[in-house]
Motif scaffolding. Structure first.
Motif, PDB file in Angstrom:
ATOM      1  N   ASP A  89     -39.346 -78.550  68.312  1.00  0.00           N
ATOM      2  CA  ASP A  89     -38.125 -77.951  68.016  1.00  0.00           C
ATOM      3  C   ASP A  89     -38.346 -76.539  67.486  1.00  0.00           C
ATOM      4  OD1 ASP A  89     -36.678 -80.134  67.849  1.00  0.00           O
ATOM      5  OD2 ASP A  89     -36.949 -80.495  65.609  1.00  0.00           O
ATOM      6  N   PHE A  90     -39.617 -75.992  67.199  1.00  0.00           N
ATOM      7  CA  PHE A  90     -39.824 -74.435  66.930  1.00  0.00           C
ATOM      8  C   PHE A  90     -39.980 -73.855  68.449  1.00  0.00           C
ATOM      9  CE2 PHE A  90     -43.096 -71.313  66.544  1.00  0.00           C
ATOM     10  CZ  PHE A  90     -42.166 -70.450  65.625  1.00  0.00           C
ATOM     11  N   VAL A  91     -40.951 -74.578  69.295  1.00  0.00           N
ATOM     12  CA  VAL A  91     -41.249 -73.873  70.639  1.00  0.00           C
ATOM     13  C   VAL A  91     -40.117 -73.779  71.584  1.00  0.00           C
ATOM     14  CG1 VAL A  91     -42.812 -73.845  72.403  1.00  0.00           C
ATOM     15  CG2 VAL A  91     -43.509 -74.555  70.069  1.00  0.00           C
ATOM     16  N   ASN A 113     -45.172 -83.673  69.326  1.00  0.00           N
ATOM     17  CA  ASN A 113     -44.896 -83.397  68.055  1.00  0.00           C
ATOM     18  C   ASN A 113     -43.337 -82.817  67.767  1.00  0.00           C
ATOM     19  OD1 ASN A 113     -44.617 -81.973  65.472  1.00  0.00           O
ATOM     20  ND2 ASN A 113     -46.646 -82.696  65.060  1.00  0.00           N
ATOM     21  N   GLU A 114     -42.519 -83.556  67.257  1.00  0.00           N
ATOM     22  CA  GLU A 114     -40.864 -83.150  67.237  1.00  0.00           C
ATOM     23  C   GLU A 114     -41.062 -81.816  66.382  1.00  0.00           C
ATOM     24  OE1 GLU A 114     -36.875 -84.996  65.558  1.00  0.00           O
ATOM     25  OE2 GLU A 114     -38.607 -86.164  65.790  1.00  0.00           O
ATOM     26  N   ILE A 124     -54.169 -72.359  68.537  1.00  0.00           N
ATOM     27  CA  ILE A 124     -52.860 -72.170  67.867  1.00  0.00           C
ATOM     28  C   ILE A 124     -52.786 -73.175  66.675  1.00  0.00           C
ATOM     29  CG2 ILE A 124     -50.414 -72.361  68.084  1.00  0.00           C
ATOM     30  CD1 ILE A 124     -50.790 -72.133  71.135  1.00  0.00           C
ATOM     31  N   VAL A 125     -52.318 -72.494  65.423  1.00  0.00           N
ATOM     32  CA  VAL A 125     -52.241 -73.416  64.219  1.00  0.00           C
ATOM     33  C   VAL A 125     -50.781 -73.157  63.932  1.00  0.00           C
ATOM     34  CG1 VAL A 125     -52.812 -73.340  61.860  1.00  0.00           C
ATOM     35  CG2 VAL A 125     -54.735 -72.790  63.390  1.00  0.00           C
ATOM     36  N   PHE A 126     -50.146 -74.424  64.010  1.00  0.00           N
ATOM     37  CA  PHE A 126     -48.638 -74.421  63.480  1.00  0.00           C
ATOM     38  C   PHE A 126     -48.501 -75.087  62.255  1.00  0.00           C
ATOM     39  CE2 PHE A 126     -44.641 -76.938  63.471  1.00  0.00           C
ATOM     40  CZ  PHE A 126     -43.788 -75.750  63.696  1.00  0.00           C
ATOM     41  N   LEU A 127     -47.900 -74.058  61.335  1.00  0.00           N
ATOM     42  CA  LEU A 127     -47.518 -74.522  59.940  1.00  0.00           C
ATOM     43  C   LEU A 127     -46.216 -74.744  59.615  1.00  0.00           C
ATOM     44  CD1 LEU A 127     -49.488 -71.486  58.022  1.00  0.00           C
ATOM     45  CD2 LEU A 127     -50.359 -73.748  59.052  1.00  0.00           C
ATOM     46  N   LYS A 128     -46.141 -75.650  58.943  1.00  0.00           N
ATOM     47  CA  LYS A 128     -44.521 -76.295  58.644  1.00  0.00           C
ATOM     48  C   LYS A 128     -44.701 -76.632  57.116  1.00  0.00           C
ATOM     49  CE  LYS A 128     -40.662 -78.941  59.462  1.00  0.00           C
ATOM     50  NZ  LYS A 128     -39.988 -80.242  60.237  1.00  0.00           N
TER      51      LYS A 128
END
Length: 256
Positions: free
Chosen positions: A235-237, A230-231, A208-212
């Motif tokens: 917050d997203f998940v 990781n905040e 999984i690659v999480f972009l912000k």
């Protein structure tokens, strides 16, 4: 395998991708996730060659895309399968014709060879008695199966999926997820999926690659994502109570 190094993409004065480096392994389902505006769609289109980054490289099995000749790029595109968000089937064509379209366009196979291959992949995605039907005559889930069959009919090394579960009910979405994962493993394809579906993360998120905000904020597996502190990720998940409970379950298993 796809290796991305220091990728940057700008539109006007807005830098959308800000130096992303990651890799996607063959035989695994690689997911790109993030909120709207995170850059994941631009990232996927950059991988596909639809956007040209200002900086950085994308290498397909050590072939750097920007260094390839036009002929080499065309050859690489024959190794890529794509499942579009809306399936993007031709309404005027039957299921059989839709699936066989890439073979007619990009190969020199005979009609008999095309039919043999089309029959094989239609059976592989578990479509029964659908050869002569038009897209309007089958369900959304069946349309996704047709799209997957068309994407793999030319034996791709790389498979890209843009929101493959969009518009599907949860049960059908899981079936499509499992089908994509099975095909990825069976044919050792490098599969990259752009998704907002957290059920997909839970079910098939091997990478999984999480972009912000155009940055790679976090990467890991579906098990690791439930343990991260990781905040931005949490917050997203864990915006829903269901995923908060799932995370609690994972953490309790570790303690046990």
């Amino acid at each position: 395998m796809i290796v991305v190094k220091d990728l940057e993409k700008t539109f006007g004065e807005q830098k959308v991708l800000k130096g992303i480096s990651t890799s996607f392994e063959a035989g695994k389902t690689n997911l790109i996730i993030g909120q709207s505006g995170s850059g994941k769609t631009v990232f996927l289109k950059s991988l596909l060659g639809l956007h040209t980054p200002e900086k950085g490289t994308i290498a397909f099995n050590e072939r750097i895309y920007s260094n390839l000749t036009p002929d080499e790029k065309r050859e690489l595109r024959t190794e890529i399968g794509m499942v579009f968000q809306g399936s993007a089937l031709f309404d005027s064509m039957t299921v059989e014709e839709n699936v066989g379209f890439p073979l007619k366009m990009f190969t020199k196979k005979t009609p008999a060879e095309i039919k043999e291959r089309v029959d094989f992949v239609i059976e592989r995605v578990n479509l029964v008695n659908a050869h002569a039907k038009k897209p309007s005559e089958i369900s959304g889930g069946m349309q996704k199966r047709v799209a997957i069959a068309r994407a793999i009919v030319n034996n791709p090394k790389y498979l890209f999926c843009d929101e493959p579960n969009s518009g599907l009910d949860p049960k059908t979405a899981i079936v499509i997820d499992n089908l994509i994962q099975e095909i990825t493993r069976e044919y050792n394809i490098t599969t990259v999926i752009n998704t907002h579906d957290m059920n997909s993360v839970m079910e098939i998120g091997e990478k999984i690659v999480f972009l912000k905000n155009g940055l790679l904020e976090w990467e890991g597996t579906n098990k690791q994502i439930f343990k991260t502190d990781n905040e931005a990720v949490t917050d997203f998940v864990y915006s829903s109570e269901l995923f908060k409970k799932v995370r609690k379950m994972y953490l309790e298993e570790d303690e046990g």
